[in-house]
Scaffold this motif. Structure first.
Motif, PDB file in Angstrom:
ATOM      1  N   PRO A 123       0.770  -1.289  -0.042  1.00  0.00           N
ATOM      2  CA  PRO A 123       0.031   0.069   0.117  1.00  0.00           C
ATOM      3  C   PRO A 123       1.022   1.217   0.056  1.00  0.00           C
ATOM      4  O   PRO A 123       1.786   1.238   0.635  1.00  0.00           O
ATOM      5  CB  PRO A 123      -0.728  -0.177   1.323  1.00  0.00           C
ATOM      6  CG  PRO A 123       0.100  -0.994   2.124  1.00  0.00           C
ATOM      7  CD  PRO A 123       0.606  -1.885   1.173  1.00  0.00           C
ATOM      8  N   ALA A 124       0.294   2.108  -0.745  1.00  0.00           N
ATOM      9  CA  ALA A 124       1.071   3.593  -0.847  1.00  0.00           C
ATOM     10  C   ALA A 124       0.607   4.535  -0.122  1.00  0.00           C
ATOM     11  O   ALA A 124       1.314   5.232   0.701  1.00  0.00           O
ATOM     12  CB  ALA A 124       1.006   4.260  -2.173  1.00  0.00           C
ATOM     13  N   ASP A 125      -0.600   4.154   0.419  1.00  0.00           N
ATOM     14  CA  ASP A 125      -1.419   5.215   1.608  1.00  0.00           C
ATOM     15  C   ASP A 125      -2.591   4.629   1.995  1.00  0.00           C
ATOM     16  O   ASP A 125      -2.838   3.354   1.982  1.00  0.00           O
ATOM     17  CB  ASP A 125      -1.962   6.668   0.976  1.00  0.00           C
ATOM     18  CG  ASP A 125      -2.902   6.272  -0.372  1.00  0.00           C
ATOM     19  OD1 ASP A 125      -3.764   5.428  -0.074  1.00  0.00           O
ATOM     20  OD2 ASP A 125      -2.703   7.016  -1.228  1.00  0.00           O
ATOM     21  N   MET A 126      -3.260   5.458   3.093  1.00  0.00           N
ATOM     22  CA  MET A 126      -4.173   4.803   3.861  1.00  0.00           C
ATOM     23  C   MET A 126      -5.392   4.397   3.170  1.00  0.00           C
ATOM     24  O   MET A 126      -6.301   3.375   3.429  1.00  0.00           O
ATOM     25  CB  MET A 126      -4.812   5.400   4.966  1.00  0.00           C
ATOM     26  CG  MET A 126      -3.766   5.835   5.974  1.00  0.00           C
ATOM     27  SD  MET A 126      -3.267   4.316   7.082  1.00  0.00           S
ATOM     28  CE  MET A 126      -4.982   4.105   7.970  1.00  0.00           C
ATOM     29  N   ASP A 127      -5.687   4.854   1.774  1.00  0.00           N
ATOM     30  CA  ASP A 127      -6.851   4.176   1.172  1.00  0.00           C
ATOM     31  C   ASP A 127      -6.616   2.945   0.340  1.00  0.00           C
ATOM     32  O   ASP A 127      -7.457   2.219  -0.276  1.00  0.00           O
ATOM     33  CB  ASP A 127      -6.974   4.966  -0.339  1.00  0.00           C
ATOM     34  CG  ASP A 127      -7.661   6.537   0.469  1.00  0.00           C
ATOM     35  OD1 ASP A 127      -8.448   6.481   1.445  1.00  0.00           O
ATOM     36  OD2 ASP A 127      -7.296   7.709  -0.207  1.00  0.00           O
ATOM     37  N   ASP A 128      -5.195   2.357   0.323  1.00  0.00           N
ATOM     38  CA  ASP A 128      -4.916   0.921  -0.162  1.00  0.00           C
ATOM     39  C   ASP A 128      -5.253   0.041   0.941  1.00  0.00           C
ATOM     40  O   ASP A 128      -4.420   0.126   2.055  1.00  0.00           O
ATOM     41  CB  ASP A 128      -3.533   1.213  -0.764  1.00  0.00           C
ATOM     42  CG  ASP A 128      -3.293   1.965  -1.906  1.00  0.00           C
ATOM     43  OD1 ASP A 128      -4.196   1.957  -2.662  1.00  0.00           O
ATOM     44  OD2 ASP A 128      -2.281   2.536  -2.076  1.00  0.00           O
ATOM     45  N   ARG A 129      -6.175  -0.689   1.032  1.00  0.00           N
ATOM     46  CA  ARG A 129      -6.548  -1.612   2.145  1.00  0.00           C
ATOM     47  C   ARG A 129      -5.886  -2.856   2.427  1.00  0.00           C
ATOM     48  O   ARG A 129      -6.021  -3.558   3.407  1.00  0.00           O
ATOM     49  CB  ARG A 129      -7.848  -1.684   2.050  1.00  0.00           C
ATOM     50  CG  ARG A 129      -8.897  -0.435   2.337  1.00  0.00           C
ATOM     51  CD  ARG A 129     -10.254  -0.752   2.303  1.00  0.00           C
ATOM     52  NE  ARG A 129     -10.876   0.462   2.664  1.00  0.00           N
ATOM     53  CZ  ARG A 129     -11.545   1.544   1.703  1.00  0.00           C
ATOM     54  NH1 ARG A 129     -11.206   1.099   0.444  1.00  0.00           N
ATOM     55  NH2 ARG A 129     -12.119   2.311   2.121  1.00  0.00           N
ATOM     56  N   TRP A 130      -4.884  -3.074   1.429  1.00  0.00           N
ATOM     57  CA  TRP A 130      -4.163  -4.555   1.408  1.00  0.00           C
ATOM     58  C   TRP A 130      -2.863  -4.484   1.354  1.00  0.00           C
ATOM     59  O   TRP A 130      -2.251  -3.753   0.719  1.00  0.00           O
ATOM     60  CB  TRP A 130      -4.902  -5.366   0.179  1.00  0.00           C
ATOM     61  CG  TRP A 130      -6.352  -5.471   0.433  1.00  0.00           C
ATOM     62  CD1 TRP A 130      -7.074  -4.800  -0.539  1.00  0.00           C
ATOM     63  CD2 TRP A 130      -7.179  -6.234   0.953  1.00  0.00           C
ATOM     64  NE1 TRP A 130      -8.578  -5.188  -0.267  1.00  0.00           N
ATOM     65  CE2 TRP A 130      -8.744  -6.066   0.733  1.00  0.00           C
ATOM     66  CE3 TRP A 130      -6.872  -7.053   2.083  1.00  0.00           C
ATOM     67  CZ2 TRP A 130      -9.687  -6.625   1.487  1.00  0.00           C
ATOM     68  CZ3 TRP A 130      -7.917  -7.901   2.801  1.00  0.00           C
ATOM     69  CH2 TRP A 130      -9.151  -7.543   2.275  1.00  0.00           C
ATOM     70  N   PHE A 131      -2.096  -5.572   2.066  1.00  0.00           N
ATOM     71  CA  PHE A 131      -0.560  -5.609   1.741  1.00  0.00           C
ATOM     72  C   PHE A 131      -0.700  -7.088   1.438  1.00  0.00           C
ATOM     73  O   PHE A 131      -1.154  -8.152   2.030  1.00  0.00           O
ATOM     74  CB  PHE A 131       0.085  -5.427   3.301  1.00  0.00           C
ATOM     75  CG  PHE A 131       1.570  -6.091   3.139  1.00  0.00           C
ATOM     76  CD1 PHE A 131       2.287  -5.126   2.314  1.00  0.00           C
ATOM     77  CD2 PHE A 131       1.835  -7.089   3.629  1.00  0.00           C
ATOM     78  CE1 PHE A 131       3.812  -5.614   2.289  1.00  0.00           C
ATOM     79  CE2 PHE A 131       3.327  -7.398   3.539  1.00  0.00           C
ATOM     80  CZ  PHE A 131       4.210  -6.560   2.950  1.00  0.00           C
TER      81      PHE A 131
END
Length: 134
Positions: free
Chosen positions: A49-57
């Motif tokens: 994830p690049a920021d908080m909007d990216d919900r997955w790792f």
């Protein structure tokens, strides 16, 4: 397109967060979904994830794809793959059943959601609609 695969070590650069293992309370769902060698190349790259909007790792180790929630580090899904000639088959989805970590206990939904994450995040298929929560 990135060319370096995400690894579990990439999470360790985030000092404030811990990456959690799949809890003992989990379900194993038998599935059968075929992926081409080209699709597996993309799946193997994972997602950081690049920021908080990216919900997955997401990262791939050995024959398993680990899908974690980026906000908490909780392991939500583990998808196991088998090589079948030139193709690969997703044959099993483990899903978190710790209700404090993952508030869903519906096998059908979880299998659909794991594949939606693969399709949307890793394969870039924007035409699939996210499954509705039960």
């Amino acid at each position: 397109m990135r060319n370096k695969a995400v690894t579990r070590e990439d999470w360790k650069t985030r000092d404030e967060w811990k990456l959690h293992k799949m809890p003992k309370s989990h379900a194993t769902i038998r599935v059968s979904r075929r992926f081409s060698a080209r699709e597996m190349e993309k799946i193997n790259l994972g997602f950081c994830p690049a920021d908080m909007d990216d919900r997955w790792f997401i990262f791939y180790e050995e024959d398993r794809l680990y899908i974690h929630r980026s906000w908490t580090g909780y392991c939500t899904y583990i998808v196991r793959f088998e090589n079948d000639g030139r193709d690969y088959v997703a044959c099993e989805v483990q899903t978190n059943r710790n209700l404090k970590q993952h508030g869903v206990s519906d096998d059908s939904y979880d299998a659909q959601m794991a594949f939606w994450v693969i399709d949307f995040i890793l394969l870039g298929c924007a035409d699939g609609q996210m499954p509705e929560s039960p």
